[in-house]
Design a protein around this motif. Structure first.
Motif, PDB file in Angstrom:
ATOM      1  N   GLN A  69       0.836  -1.209   0.000  1.00 37.63           N
ATOM      2  CA  GLN A  69       0.000   0.000   0.000  1.00 37.63           C
ATOM      3  C   GLN A  69       0.868   1.256   0.000  1.00 37.63           C
ATOM      4  OE1 GLN A  69      -2.401  -0.675   3.487  1.00 37.63           O
ATOM      5  NE2 GLN A  69      -4.122  -1.426   2.287  1.00 37.63           N
ATOM      6  N   TRP A  70       1.909   1.264   0.831  1.00 37.61           N
ATOM      7  CA  TRP A  70       2.777   2.443   0.894  1.00 37.61           C
ATOM      8  C   TRP A  70       3.571   2.606  -0.401  1.00 37.61           C
ATOM      9  CZ3 TRP A  70       1.783   6.257   3.853  1.00 37.61           C
ATOM     10  CH2 TRP A  70       1.202   6.057   5.103  1.00 37.61           C
ATOM     11  N   GLU A  71       3.999   1.505  -1.031  1.00 40.66           N
ATOM     12  CA  GLU A  71       4.700   1.601  -2.309  1.00 40.66           C
ATOM     13  C   GLU A  71       3.777   2.170  -3.385  1.00 40.66           C
ATOM     14  OE1 GLU A  71       6.248  -2.294  -3.154  1.00 40.66           O
ATOM     15  OE2 GLU A  71       8.068  -1.932  -1.985  1.00 40.66           O
ATOM     16  N   ASN A  72       2.534   1.718  -3.390  1.00 44.72           N
ATOM     17  CA  ASN A  72       1.554   2.253  -4.341  1.00 44.72           C
ATOM     18  C   ASN A  72       1.374   3.751  -4.130  1.00 44.72           C
ATOM     19  OD1 ASN A  72      -0.507   2.542  -6.219  1.00 44.72           O
ATOM     20  ND2 ASN A  72      -2.070   1.731  -4.859  1.00 44.72           N
ATOM     21  N   LEU A  73       1.279   4.142  -2.893  1.00 41.12           N
ATOM     22  CA  LEU A  73       1.129   5.553  -2.564  1.00 41.12           C
ATOM     23  C   LEU A  73       2.360   6.346  -3.002  1.00 41.12           C
ATOM     24  CD1 LEU A  73      -0.940   7.354  -1.117  1.00 41.12           C
ATOM     25  CD2 LEU A  73       0.283   6.944   0.981  1.00 41.12           C
ATOM     26  N   LEU A  77       2.624   9.278  -5.892  1.00 43.20           N
ATOM     27  CA  LEU A  77       3.180  10.596  -5.594  1.00 43.20           C
ATOM     28  C   LEU A  77       4.291  10.951  -6.576  1.00 43.20           C
ATOM     29  CD1 LEU A  77       3.227  13.053  -3.748  1.00 43.20           C
ATOM     30  CD2 LEU A  77       4.801  11.843  -2.269  1.00 43.20           C
ATOM     31  N   LYS A  78       5.184  10.005  -6.892  1.00 41.64           N
ATOM     32  CA  LYS A  78       6.254  10.258  -7.853  1.00 41.64           C
ATOM     33  C   LYS A  78       5.686  10.586  -9.232  1.00 41.64           C
ATOM     34  CE  LYS A  78       9.840   7.469  -5.673  1.00 41.64           C
ATOM     35  NZ  LYS A  78      10.660   6.246  -5.773  1.00 41.64           N
ATOM     36  N   ALA A  79       4.689   9.821  -9.659  1.00 39.63           N
ATOM     37  CA  ALA A  79       4.066  10.076 -10.967  1.00 39.63           C
ATOM     38  C   ALA A  79       3.426  11.455 -10.994  1.00 39.63           C
ATOM     39  CB  ALA A  79       3.032   8.993 -11.269  1.00 39.63           C
ATOM     40  N   MET A  80       2.796  11.817  -9.881  1.00 37.30           N
ATOM     41  CA  MET A  80       2.166  13.136  -9.809  1.00 37.30           C
ATOM     42  C   MET A  80       3.221  14.241  -9.885  1.00 37.30           C
ATOM     43  SD  MET A  80      -0.137  14.753  -6.789  1.00 37.30           S
ATOM     44  CE  MET A  80       1.298  15.103  -5.821  1.00 37.30           C
ATOM     45  N   GLN A  81       4.362  14.057  -9.207  1.00 36.46           N
ATOM     46  CA  GLN A  81       5.424  15.060  -9.249  1.00 36.46           C
ATOM     47  C   GLN A  81       5.979  15.204 -10.658  1.00 36.46           C
ATOM     48  OE1 GLN A  81       8.124  13.538  -6.298  1.00 36.46           O
ATOM     49  NE2 GLN A  81       7.348  14.888  -4.683  1.00 36.46           N
ATOM     50  N   GLU A  82       6.216  14.082 -11.334  1.00 34.65           N
ATOM     51  CA  GLU A  82       6.721  14.136 -12.703  1.00 34.65           C
ATOM     52  C   GLU A  82       5.725  14.821 -13.627  1.00 34.65           C
ATOM     53  OE1 GLU A  82       7.588  10.106 -13.714  1.00 34.65           O
ATOM     54  OE2 GLU A  82       9.336  10.002 -12.387  1.00 34.65           O
ATOM     55  N   ASP A 132      -4.860  14.941  -7.624  1.00 31.89           N
ATOM     56  CA  ASP A 132      -3.915  13.869  -7.312  1.00 31.89           C
ATOM     57  C   ASP A 132      -3.549  13.865  -5.826  1.00 31.89           C
ATOM     58  OD1 ASP A 132      -3.912  13.033  -9.927  1.00 31.89           O
ATOM     59  OD2 ASP A 132      -2.039  14.072 -10.448  1.00 31.89           O
ATOM     60  N   VAL A 133      -3.300  15.037  -5.269  1.00 31.30           N
ATOM     61  CA  VAL A 133      -2.971  15.133  -3.845  1.00 31.30           C
ATOM     62  C   VAL A 133      -4.160  14.677  -2.998  1.00 31.30           C
ATOM     63  CG1 VAL A 133      -2.461  16.742  -1.974  1.00 31.30           C
ATOM     64  CG2 VAL A 133      -1.201  16.902  -4.110  1.00 31.30           C
ATOM     65  N   SER A 134      -5.348  15.056  -3.409  1.00 31.36           N
ATOM     66  CA  SER A 134      -6.550  14.634  -2.687  1.00 31.36           C
ATOM     67  C   SER A 134      -6.682  13.110  -2.720  1.00 31.36           C
ATOM     68  CB  SER A 134      -7.780  15.291  -3.311  1.00 31.36           C
ATOM     69  OG  SER A 134      -8.945  14.840  -2.684  1.00 31.36           O
ATOM     70  N   HIS A 135      -6.391  12.518  -3.861  1.00 30.02           N
ATOM     71  CA  HIS A 135      -6.453  11.059  -3.979  1.00 30.02           C
ATOM     72  C   HIS A 135      -5.419  10.401  -3.067  1.00 30.02           C
ATOM     73  CE1 HIS A 135      -7.053   7.146  -5.776  1.00 30.02           C
ATOM     74  NE2 HIS A 135      -5.761   7.061  -6.039  1.00 30.02           N
ATOM     75  N   ILE A 136      -4.214  10.939  -3.035  1.00 30.76           N
ATOM     76  CA  ILE A 136      -3.165  10.390  -2.170  1.00 30.76           C
ATOM     77  C   ILE A 136      -3.563  10.518  -0.701  1.00 30.76           C
ATOM     78  CG2 ILE A 136      -0.805  10.791  -1.365  1.00 30.76           C
ATOM     79  CD1 ILE A 136      -0.034  11.329  -4.247  1.00 30.76           C
ATOM     80  N   CYS A 137      -4.141  11.649  -0.345  1.00 31.80           N
ATOM     81  CA  CYS A 137      -4.592  11.832   1.043  1.00 31.80           C
ATOM     82  C   CYS A 137      -5.676  10.818   1.396  1.00 31.80           C
ATOM     83  CB  CYS A 137      -5.105  13.254   1.247  1.00 31.80           C
ATOM     84  SG  CYS A 137      -3.798  14.493   1.235  1.00 31.80           S
TER      85      CYS A 137
END
Length: 174
Positions: A69-73, A77-82, A132-137
């Protein structure tokens, strides 16, 4: 009569429980109940190892699920930053092309339209980043809620809650 008094006293015993002294009836062992035969040490060791193995397997599976789960998260996050960096680079390059001071000839509708389009692209990129940030949260919140429920369940599953009557009875016997 003295013999009867002796039998009555023999049925009672004095108990000192941290300074609280009282009498209680002696517990008698029933002759029909025999002690179970001593367990086989090899079988007991084998059972202990099997229980330990099963517990470790469950623990490993639980931790592996949490790590996944944490790796997926983290990957999200990395994909969102890119994605955000690519969008910023695109909007910065297009904005720098239109950012030169307008001469009266450039103040036509096409220059303004280009500027509005660039600003609109920036707003859309920011909106995507916020989503994307909302989804990660939401994912992090779900992980935390799952862990909290697991911890609560561990407390609820304690054997003292299974039969509070037995707990009270054992406390009263001592």
């Amino acid at each position: 009569m003295a013999e009867a008094d002796w039998e009555e006293q023999d049925e009672w015993e004095l108990v000192n429980d941290d300074g609280f002294v009282y009498k209680r009836k002696k517990r008698r062992l029933e002759p029909t109940i025999t002690a179970p035969p001593p367990p086989d040490p090899e079988a007991e060791e084998k059972n202990r190892r099997e229980r330990k193995r099963q517990t470790l397997i469950k623990l490993r599976e639980r931790y592996q699920k949490e790590i996944d789960q944490w790796e997926n998260l983290s990957n999200t996050l990395k994909a969102m930053q890119e994605k955000t960096q690519n969008q910023q680079q695109t909007t910065t390059s297009s904005y720098s092309a239109t950012a030169s001071p307008f001469s009266p000839a450039q103040s036509s509708n096409s220059g303004c339209r280009r500027l509005v389009d660039d600003l609109l692209l920036r707003v859309e990129a920011q909106e995507a980043s916020i989503q994307d940030v909302s989804h990660i949260c939401d994912l992090a919140d779900a992980i935390c809620n799952t862990q909290e429920e697991r911890m609560k369940q561990a407390l609820v599953d304690l054997p003292i809650w299974a039969s509070p009557g037995e707990l009270m009875a054992s406390l009263c016997d001592n």
